[in-house]
Design an enzyme around this catalytic site. Structure first.
Site, PDB file in Angstrom:
ATOM      1  N   GLU A 178      46.224  40.353  36.158  1.00 40.14           N
ATOM      2  CA  GLU A 178      45.430  41.587  36.145  1.00 40.14           C
ATOM      3  C   GLU A 178      44.162  41.475  36.978  1.00 40.14           C
ATOM      4  O   GLU A 178      43.129  41.007  36.495  1.00 40.14           O
ATOM      5  CB  GLU A 178      45.055  41.969  34.701  1.00 40.14           C
ATOM      6  CG  GLU A 178      44.214  43.247  34.644  1.00 40.14           C
ATOM      7  CD  GLU A 178      43.826  43.683  33.234  1.00 40.14           C
ATOM      8  OE1 GLU A 178      44.031  42.913  32.281  1.00 40.14           O
ATOM      9  OE2 GLU A 178      43.311  44.800  33.095  1.00 40.14           O
ATOM     10  N   LYS A 220      49.333  43.759  36.689  1.00 35.10           N
ATOM     11  CA  LYS A 220      48.610  44.823  35.975  1.00 35.10           C
ATOM     12  C   LYS A 220      47.420  45.261  36.813  1.00 35.10           C
ATOM     13  O   LYS A 220      46.337  44.689  36.724  1.00 35.10           O
ATOM     14  CB  LYS A 220      48.153  44.307  34.594  1.00 35.10           C
ATOM     15  CG  LYS A 220      47.301  45.304  33.808  1.00 35.10           C
ATOM     16  CD  LYS A 220      47.246  44.948  32.339  1.00 35.10           C
ATOM     17  CE  LYS A 220      46.268  45.838  31.593  1.00 35.10           C
ATOM     18  NZ  LYS A 220      46.405  45.735  30.140  1.00 35.10           N
TER      19      LYS A 220
HETATM   20  P1  13P Z   1      42.303  49.801  29.418  1.00 34.14           P
HETATM   21  O1  13P Z   1      43.625  50.485  29.505  1.00 34.14           O
HETATM   22  O2  13P Z   1      41.412  50.340  28.338  1.00 34.14           O
HETATM   23  O3  13P Z   1      41.624  49.678  30.753  1.00 34.14           O
HETATM   24  O4  13P Z   1      42.582  48.330  28.924  1.00 34.14           O
HETATM   25  C1  13P Z   1      43.644  47.643  29.454  1.00 34.14           C
HETATM   26  C2  13P Z   1      43.328  46.221  29.505  1.00 34.14           C
HETATM   27  O5  13P Z   1      44.027  45.416  28.953  1.00 34.14           O
HETATM   28  C3  13P Z   1      42.141  45.805  30.252  1.00 34.14           C
HETATM   29  O6  13P Z   1      42.140  44.430  30.426  1.00 34.14           O
END
Ligand code: 13P
Length: 342
Positions: A178, A220
């Site tokens: 991510e 992600k």
């Molecule tokens: P949000 O969808 O609130 O951005 O959170 C997702 C997430 O896991 C952020 O690390």
């Protein structure tokens, strides 16, 4: 490493009509969410809240492929003594775990951060695997500002993401990679596009250098979207078209799936954007959700810390899970939202 098995888990995480519930808020973040609904954040209130979510069995079994947990939660038990992780497994979803340890200021780069948590990660992954976790998450944070992001911040964060991903795969855990480019700021969608492209390119370069198997990971990312304070809000079609174009230029087809973060978008925007992208079609990977706020905000409000609100909160959560499930297939319609509101 058993790549066949990692690939199987990665595909299950992005199975048709399903997406990921990010319930891995750190203690600091969940306190902020609870402050907004005037609930004190204690070990018990956090347990009660997450138990409410994980007992939404119908929603989880139909629409949720996996749940990302925070360290505290993976060891916690429901009120009746059932481990919370077992509730997730019983609903047919895969438990996952956030393994990064947050961010620290990046030396020599004012205003920028690097995500930490690599030390002792191998040992922690082994413990989480024993407990039942089959995937993990590590979030890098890139901010857009006047002179940032620097190449330094992009590089060190991509390097850490790849180090984490390689360690996960060695531990037979699927890494969610991510690299989040924040929506904070007044930049427009094209600036977000340009920065995200640099970040994704660097991330995949590092993943290759460190021999991460792309078939055994999930990406992600953020969407290509204008900043929260931008003077110009992009249309749903523009966000969808630019995000798909961006991902096609940066993400190899070997990656089984892309599960977006919601990043502060409204619930309905996050759903509409995902839906519009899936309507474009012809994509080499699955596109789904891994939302935190956009799946939980309505449920948190409905719950407000009260036992008598559990059923209303579960309904609110189930509704968002179903809307996003439809969006992951390009089958969502705005009047489904209005029906609920009426
Ligand atoms: P949000 O969808 O609130 O951005 O959170 C997702 C997430 O896991 C952020 O690390």
């Amino acid at each position: 490493m058993d790549l066949f098995d990692l690939n199987k888990v990665a595909h299950a995480m992005v199975a048709p009509g399903k997406g990921i519930l990010a319930a891995d808020e750190s203690s600091g973040t969940i306190r902020k969410r609870f402050d907004a609904i005037k609930v004190e954040s204690t070990e018990d209130s956090r347990r009660d809240y997450r138990e409410m979510l994980f007992r939404s069995k119908d929603a989880i079994s139909k629409h949720i492929s996996g749940v990302i947990l925070y360290d505290e939660t993976i060891w916690q038990k429901a009120r009746d003594g059932t481990p919370l992780i077992q509730l997730i497994e019983q609903a047919g979803a895969i438990p996952g775990i956030k393994v990064d340890e947050g961010t620290q200021p990046l030396p020599n780069c004012p205003g920028e951060v690097v995500t930490v948590g690599l030390d002792k990660l191998t040992g922690r992954l082994a413990e989480y695997y024993k407990r039942g976790a089959r995937f993990a998450k590590w979030r890098a944070v890139i901010d857009i500002g006047k002179d940032i992001p620097s190449m330094t911040a992009i590089h060190v964060n991509a390097h850490a993401l790849a180090r984490y991903a390689a360690l996960c795969q060695t531990a037979q855990i699927v890494p969610i990679v991510e690299p989040e480019v924040l929506m904070d700021g007044d930049h427009d969608i094209d600036r977000c596009y340009e920065v995200t492209q640099r970040v994704l390119n660097k991330t995949f370069q590092e993943l290759r250098i460190q021999r991460v198997a792309l078939e055994g990971m999930i990406l992600k990312p953020n969407m290509a979207i204008s900043g929260k304070n931008s003077a110009k809000k992009s249309s749903v079609e523009e966000v969808a078209e630019k995000t798909v174009r961006l991902l096609k230029t940066c993400v190899p087809a070997a990656v089984p799936g892309i599960a977006f973060l919601s990043g502060g978008q409204s619930d309905e925007d996050a759903t509409a954007h995902l839906d519009a992208m899936n309507r474009i079609g012809g994509l080499p990977w699955k596109l789904t959700f891994s939302y935190g706020r956009a799946l939980q905000a309505a449920a948190q409000k409905a719950w407000s810390g009260k036992t008598e609100n559990v059923s209303a909160a579960q309904q609110a959560f189930s509704h968002r899970a179903r809307m996003n499930s439809l969006a992951s297939k390009g089958e969502w319609k705005v009047d489904l939202e209005q029906k609920k509101a009426a």
